[in-house]
Design an enzyme around this catalytic site. Sequence first.
Site, mmCIF file in Angstrom:
data_model
loop_
_atom_site.group_PDB
_atom_site.id
_atom_site.type_symbol
_atom_site.label_atom_id
_atom_site.label_comp_id
_atom_site.label_asym_id
_atom_site.label_seq_id
_atom_site.Cartn_x
_atom_site.Cartn_y
_atom_site.Cartn_z
ATOM 1 N N CYS A 129 41.652 38.504 42.954
ATOM 2 C CA CYS A 129 41.868 39.871 43.501
ATOM 3 C C CYS A 129 40.893 39.445 45.055
ATOM 4 O O CYS A 129 40.519 37.979 45.077
ATOM 5 C CB CYS A 129 41.611 40.289 43.055
ATOM 6 N N CYS B 79 31.961 52.161 48.300
ATOM 7 C CA CYS B 79 32.370 51.664 49.897
ATOM 8 C C CYS B 79 33.763 50.092 49.661
ATOM 9 O O CYS B 79 34.689 49.988 50.462
ATOM 10 C CB CYS B 79 32.021 51.642 50.733
#
Length: 487
Positions: free
Chosen positions: A443, A272
């Site tokens: 990232c 998640c």
Amino acid sequence: MFSTSAVDAQVTALREQIQATEDQLSQLREQLAHAEEAQHRAQDAGKLETDWQQEIMGALNNPQHQYYQHQPQPQQRFSLSNAEFKRYGRQLIMPQVGLQGQLRLKAARVLIVGAGGLGCPAAAYLAGAGVGTLGLVDGDTVEESNLHRQVAHSTDRIGMFKVDSALSYLRNLNPNVNYIPHRAHLTPSTALDIFDNYDFVLDCTDHPTSRYLISDACVLSGKPLVSASALRTEGQLTVLNNPPRAPGASDGGPCYRCVFPRPPPAESVVSCGEGGILGPVVGVMGILQALEAIKLITASPETATPPPSLLLFSAYSIPQFRNVKLRSRRADCTTCSANHTVTPASLTSGSMDYIAFCGVTNPVDVLPSSSRISASDLLSTLSTTSPHDDDAPVILDVRDPTQFELCNLPSSINLPWQGLSTRLREDPQVMEDLKDRDVLVVCKLGNDSQLAVQMLEAANPGIRSLKDVKGGFRAWRNEVDPEWPDY
């Protein structure tokens, strides 16, 4: 050296845990008082019954009082207390529940593994329905990022064990349930001992390793399992090992290994925290788990077991729900077939390595140190060059467009990792624009950027230099910019 805020948080968490323990002790005292009161009533009733019987016998010997022969002995009128009728009345009048169903709920012992996005709503509805005993297993503590979806927790309980936080919420919802905390993550060595104390299990975890472990333990201990998962805007739900039968029994329900004999590739497993989750989506799946558990508990022995199926939910699809039929137990299943290799001994001995089976890897580490720079090095590079210089390095941000919109470095270029190989294959201009340039790839965590560097190197060696930023924007926040959004 601990910061003041960290110490304050620890003090608050400890106070909350003490309060939760005191609340539980108070509840136990109250239950003891009720039990002692019931004991006294039973003793008084026994005395009354003895007196009544003596009176009857005397009357039987007295011809003038023969009518006593037709008087019934006093009996308890109802199976539930008035308080229970009032609390559960709206479901008691449902034919699917009724008195017998409510009594089955009251006698049921249900274990929920995971007190997060799935476990919170599942526990709330099971406690509200009047399940007699409810156990919670979780070793994590409440974090601020949990609160948008894990509705049993609250801001003032950040840092507290999720189990204690959830039980505090549940006791306020229904103090009549017997709550049992298990403040540790489930392990192969503890699973069977814990499961033996319950009748039904709900898998409310979020990783393949725990799903295989829970399913194996349910088959070995003979417990039906309600399993669910959710990610982004989608979820899935299935009832496994129902009916629960010993390994090799053809009439038993399939287990998790029957449905998914092999785990997904480790690199495809997204949490998640990486993929995101919409709160109501995981809430829907948790509520559906509670519903399936209630259906299992309240069903009469004569009720036929429905065929196994997998319910798929997609919040942005029409229709949102669809059902997929599942086959029965696999003849070659390693857990529930006649030739099973998963045994209680293999589970408790530690020989079952679920991490190795699922191929879980440590954070990506595929580049040599010479192909990586730190967040501080990136800051130095940005400070000494202008983005308008022809020689300035290209900052390539490989997060998805949604994350790029949240926060990004000035003059950085968004080239998402997802679909990068297709983009490189179908759009040669991408590599042409990077030719003879210094390229720094970044990232969120420093994992996708390493894979992107590998892919870019393989696509075209014409890039002058190619490096990734170690630790990504998390390192940038910790080392350079503490105001960078923490999401």
